[in-house]
Design a protein around this motif. Structure first.
Motif, PDB file in Angstrom:
ATOM      1  N   LEU A 178       0.634  -1.376  -0.064  1.00 20.36           N
ATOM      2  CA  LEU A 178       0.007   0.009   0.051  1.00 20.36           C
ATOM      3  C   LEU A 178       1.143   1.288  -0.121  1.00 20.36           C
ATOM      4  O   LEU A 178       0.376   2.321   0.894  1.00 20.36           O
ATOM      5  N   LEU A 199      -9.861   1.180   2.050  1.00 16.81           N
ATOM      6  CA  LEU A 199      -8.619   1.931   1.336  1.00 16.81           C
ATOM      7  C   LEU A 199      -8.895   3.279   1.666  1.00 16.81           C
ATOM      8  O   LEU A 199      -7.345   3.733   2.484  1.00 16.81           O
ATOM      9  N   LEU A 219      -3.274  -0.422   6.720  1.00 21.90           N
ATOM     10  CA  LEU A 219      -4.085   0.151   6.802  1.00 21.90           C
ATOM     11  C   LEU A 219      -3.224   2.118   7.490  1.00 21.90           C
ATOM     12  O   LEU A 219      -3.357   2.865   6.669  1.00 21.90           O
ATOM     13  N   SER A 222      -0.487   2.639   5.351  1.00 23.38           N
ATOM     14  CA  SER A 222      -0.695   2.894   3.319  1.00 23.38           C
ATOM     15  C   SER A 222      -0.569   4.873   2.880  1.00 23.38           C
ATOM     16  O   SER A 222      -0.730   5.857   3.573  1.00 23.38           O
TER      17      SER A 222
END
Length: 489
Positions: A178, A199, A219, A222
Motif C-alpha cells: 500500500l 482503502l 492500512l 497506507s
C-alpha cells in the motif's frame, strides 16, 4: 460397497438412539442425530455453511416438522460470506448471524465444520446416507480478466483482498503493498465500493470493527490517497446500490474525483429512469457538480466507458505500475447497453490494481454436473440436472449476483421445491437413511475430525475475548490449526 456396509452397520445404532437418556442424547449429537428416530425423519444434507446453506436449512426445518438437516462446511467456522465477505464497517448486515445461530442450534439441525466435501467425502457417499443433498457451497473462484500482466505482483482479486481484511485463512499471507498513491479497482459493484471505502476510510472508523489487526496496521501505514473505480459501461449501468455510493461520497477527508464528460446527456435521461436508478444517478451527478472539499487529502471516483486491456509493468518487469484502458462507446441503452471499443487507449499510473469483476463457482465433485461457461451447477428451480435427490441453492445455483436477501429468497425457493418433491413421492422416504451417523464414522476412518457448532462457539468466545482486549468487536483467528486446537480443547 464399503460405504453401503458402513451405512448398514449404522442403521441399527441410529434406531436405538430414540429413547436414550439426556446424557446419551448429547453423545448421540456428536454424530449429528440428536435423539431423532431416522425411520420417520427425512434426512437432508447441505453442503456449505454460508447464507445459502443456512437459509435453506431454516426453511426446511420450518416447512417439514420431522426433517433432520446436517450442514457440512469446509472451514471449522460457519457463516461463509457473512463472516468473510461483508465489510467490517457494516456490522448491521452481520446481525443475520443471530438467525443462523438459532438454526444451527435447532434440535433437528447439526453443523459439521472442517469437512471438505469432494475430498474428505464424496457427493455419492452423501447421497447414499441422505434422502436429499443440497449444494450451497457458493463461489470460491475468481473470474479472470484475461489480459496480459494480470498475474504481476500488485494485482489482486477483490475476493482475495476482501478475504485479507476480513480474516479468511487462505488470504492471511496476502500482504498487499500500500505504498503507492493511486489504486485502481476494476468493476463498479458493491464489492468494489467496499474495497475503495476500506482503502480510504480513516483508521479511527475501522479500529473498533472486526477487521483483522494485520490489515488495520497495514492500512494505518497506507500511502494510498486516490482510488479510481473503473467500469466498461456508463453511469446508467453502474451496478452498486445507493447505500454504498452514499457512504463513498460521504467519506471524511475525501473528495469526489469524477469526469464531467462521462455524464454528458445523462440529465436528459433522468425523467425516464426507474426511481432507484434515478436516485443513484442524481447522487453521482451531485458529486460531480460539487466536486468536494479541495482541502481533502484523498479522492475517490468513477471512471466510466473503460475496459482493461493490459497491466503495465515497471522498467524491471517485476511488478505492476499502471494499467492500460480501452475507451468505449455504448451501443444501445439502459441495462442492455453494450460497450464497444473505440480504438482509443488511456494509461493510468497506479501501484495497486484490484479486479472486482466477479466471483465464480467451481466444480466440487466429478459426480456433479457443472456448466463451465456460466460457472454454475445446471439446474431447474434448484433441482440439479439429471440427478434425482440432488439440489442447489445460492450462488452455485444462479451465479454470484445479488445481496443477502436475494440469496435468502433463492434458498427458500430451493427448500420449497425439495419439500414438494418429498410430498409428491419423488424422494423415497420409506428407505431408512443414517445421515451424519454414517458420514461421521466414515470420516473418522479417513482421519477427519469434525467441528460441531458447540465447538465453533469456543472459537467464537476466544475471538470475542481477543477483540475485547483491543477494543474491537472480535479479533478473528486466521490459522485453521489454531481454530481446531481451540475447538477441540
Amino acid at each position: 460397497m464399503k460405504m453401503m456396509t458402513m451405512i448398514n452397520l449404522m442403521r441399527g445404532s441410529v434406531m436405538k438412539i430414540h429413547g436414550l437418556s439426556s446424557a446419551s442424547r448429547c453423545l448421540a449429537a456428536e454424530g449429528g442425530v440428536r435423539g431423532l428416530s431416522s425411520s420417520s425423519s427425512p434426512r437432508v444434507c447441505i453442503v456449505g455453511g454460508g447464507p445459502a446453506g443456512f437459509y435453506t436449512a431454516q426453511q426446511l426445518l420450518k416447512a417439514r416438522q420431522n426433517a433432520a438437516v446436517d450442514i457440512y462446511e469446509r472451514l471449522p467456522v460457519p457463516f461463509g460470506l457473512v463472516r468473510f465477505g461483508v465489510a467490517p464497517d457494516h456490522p448491521e448486515v452481520k446481525n443475520v448471524i443471530n438467525t443462523f445461530t438459532q438454526t444451527a442450534q435447532h434440535e433437528r439441525c447439526s453443523f459439521h465444520g472442517n469437512v471438505n466435501v469432494g475430498k474428505d467425502v464424496t457427493i455419492d457417499e452423501l447421497r447414499q446416507a441422505y434422502h436429499a443433498v443440497v449444494l450451497s457451497y457458493g463461489a470460491e473462484g475468481n473470474r479472470s480478466m484475461g489480459i496480459p500482466g494480470e498475474d504481476l505482483p500488485g494485482v489482486f482479486s477483490a475476493k482475495d483482498f476482501v478475504g485479507w481484511y476480513n480474516g479468511l485463512p487462505s488470504n492471511k499471507e496476502l500482504h498487499p503493498d500500500l505504498s503507492f498513491e493511486t489504486a485502481v479497482i476494476l468493476g463498479q459493484g458493491n464489492v468494489a465500493l467496499d474495497v475503495a471505502r476500506i482503502l480510504l476510510a480513516p483508521v479511527e472508523m475501522l479500529k473498533e470493527t472486526d477487521i483483522t489487526q494485520n490489515a488495520l496496521e497495514a492500512l494505518a501505514g497506507s500511502k494510498v490517497r486516490r482510488v479510481l473505480i473503473v467500469g466498461r459501461r456508463g453511469p446508467l449501468q453502474i451496478a452498486c446500490t445507493i447505500k454504498e455510493l452514499r457512504e463513498m461520497v460521504n467519506l471524511p477527508n475525501t473528495r469526489a474525483d469524477m469526469l464531467p464528460a462521462d455524464f454528458e446527456g445523462i440529465a436528459e435521461a433522468l425523467k425516464d429512469l426507474p426511481r432507484p436508478r434515478k436516485r443513484l444517478t442524481e447522487l453521482m451527478m451531485k458529486a460531480v457538480k460539487e466536486g468536494g472539499d479541495d482541502k481533502a487529502e484523498k479522492c475517490c471516483g468513477f471512471r466510466f466507458f473503460r475496459s482493461p486491456v493490459e497491466v503495465l509493468a515497471g522498467a524491471d518487469g517485476k511488478r505492476a505500475t499502471g494499467i492500460r484502458l480501452a475507451l468505449n462507446k455504448l451501443e444501445g441503452s439502459g441495462e442492455s447497453a453494450r460497450a464497444e471499443v473505440t480504438g482509443q487507449l488511456e494509461d493510468v499510473d497506479c501501484g495497486l490494481i484490484i479486479s472486482s469483476i466477479g466471483y465464480k463457482s467451481i466444480p466440487i465433485d466429478p459426480a456433479v454436473p457443472f456448466d463451465p461457461r456460466r460457472a454454475i451447477v445446471p439446474n431447474e428451480m434448484g433441482r440439479v440436472q439429471d440427478t434425482a435427490g440432488l439440489y442447489c441453492s445460492g450462488w452455485v445455483k444462479r451465479g454470484p449476483t445479488g445481496v443477502i436477501a436475494t440469496t435468502m429468497n433463492d434458498s427458500f425457493d430451493t427448500a420449497h421445491v425439495l419439500i414438494q418433491d418429498m410430498e409428491a413421492g419423488k424422494l423415497d422416504l420409506s428407505v431408512n437413511k443414517p445421515g451424519a451417523q454414517a458420514i461421521t464414522a466414515l470420516l473418522q476412518t479417513r482421519g477427519v475430525r469434525t467441528v460441531l457448532f458447540s465447538q465453533w462457539e469456543k472459537i467464537n468466545a476466544e475471538e470475542e475475548k481477543r477483540g475485547k482486549s483491543q477494543g474491537k468487536a472480535r479479533e478473528k483467528l486466521l490459522d485453521v490449526d489454531e481454530m481446531l486446537k481451540i475447538a477441540w480443547s
